[in-house]
Motif scaffolding. Structure first.
Motif, PDB file in Angstrom:
ATOM      1  N   PRO A 122       0.781  -1.094  -0.022  1.00 36.45           N
ATOM      2  CA  PRO A 122       0.042   0.013  -0.034  1.00 36.45           C
ATOM      3  C   PRO A 122       0.948   1.412   0.050  1.00 36.45           C
ATOM      4  O   PRO A 122       1.810   1.361   0.890  1.00 36.45           O
ATOM      5  N   HIS A 123       0.705   2.186  -1.280  1.00 34.33           N
ATOM      6  CA  HIS A 123       1.271   3.364  -1.112  1.00 34.33           C
ATOM      7  C   HIS A 123       0.289   4.404  -1.429  1.00 34.33           C
ATOM      8  O   HIS A 123      -0.895   3.960  -1.885  1.00 34.33           O
ATOM      9  N   ILE A 124       0.763   5.684  -1.064  1.00 36.56           N
ATOM     10  CA  ILE A 124       0.041   6.991  -1.521  1.00 36.56           C
ATOM     11  C   ILE A 124       0.614   7.950  -1.909  1.00 36.56           C
ATOM     12  O   ILE A 124       2.046   7.916  -1.757  1.00 36.56           O
ATOM     13  N   TRP A 125       0.190   8.879  -2.656  1.00 34.62           N
ATOM     14  CA  TRP A 125       0.807  10.115  -3.319  1.00 34.62           C
ATOM     15  C   TRP A 125       0.507  11.135  -2.227  1.00 34.62           C
ATOM     16  O   TRP A 125      -0.478  11.412  -1.717  1.00 34.62           O
ATOM     17  N   MET A 126       1.513  12.053  -2.313  1.00 39.19           N
ATOM     18  CA  MET A 126       1.540  12.964  -1.293  1.00 39.19           C
ATOM     19  C   MET A 126       2.236  14.280  -2.063  1.00 39.19           C
ATOM     20  O   MET A 126       3.106  14.259  -2.970  1.00 39.19           O
ATOM     21  N   GLU A 127       1.803  15.496  -1.604  1.00 38.78           N
ATOM     22  CA  GLU A 127       2.538  16.732  -2.298  1.00 38.78           C
ATOM     23  C   GLU A 127       2.727  17.888  -1.150  1.00 38.78           C
ATOM     24  O   GLU A 127       2.178  17.681  -0.311  1.00 38.78           O
TER      25      GLU A 127
END
Length: 146
Positions: free
Chosen positions: A135-140
């Motif tokens: 499980p991965h998520i995009w962050m900015e």
């Protein structure tokens, strides 16, 4: 604080690769660690007392844009102290700012969302499993010169 030095560029790539092999492949079980981005990105290695302790990489995403990515942030298990991960992320941000970037993004392991959040990154999108089923998520984050 022990003697710590950050170095950037392709000349530290082999040290970065060794850290990534140990952390991502041996410790975390990833098998597909290296890619074409490694040939063109800015590698960053943190040295503690002259020995490689952690690494990260940064690059424009997509190529040529003002949005840069942070990736492959890793600190050796026996060196996890003193905020080295944060130092590596901040060095990626400095390198990106020097190149004219105004935004950073990253594809984080979902379990690290709050850690990156402490550095000002916010999540966008849903959890995905495109990185070896983990499980991965995009962050900015918006960045600017100090």
């Amino acid at each position: 604080m022990p003697n710590v030095e950050l170095k950037r560029g392709q000349e530290v790539k082999e040290d970065a690769f060794e850290i990534r092999r140990r952390v991502f492949m041996e410790e975390q079980g990833y098998t597909d660690e290296f890619d074409d981005i490694d040939d063109t990105c800015i590698h960053i290695v943190l040295y503690k007392e002259g020995e490689p302790a952690g690494c990260a990489r940064t690059f424009p995403e997509p190529a040529g844009s003002m949005r840069w990515a942070v990736g492959r942030v890793a600190v050796l298990p026996e060196k996890r102290e003193g905020g080295f991960g944060r130092m590596l992320v901040e060095e990626c941000e400095r390198a990106a700012i020097e190149a004219g970037a105004t935004e950073m993004c990253l594809h984080a392991q979902a379990r690290l969302e709050s850690w990156y959040g402490l550095m000002g990154y916010t999540r966008f999108g849903e959890v995905d499993y495109e990185d070896e089923g983990q499980p991965h998520i995009w962050m900015e984050k918006t960045i600017s010169r100090p």
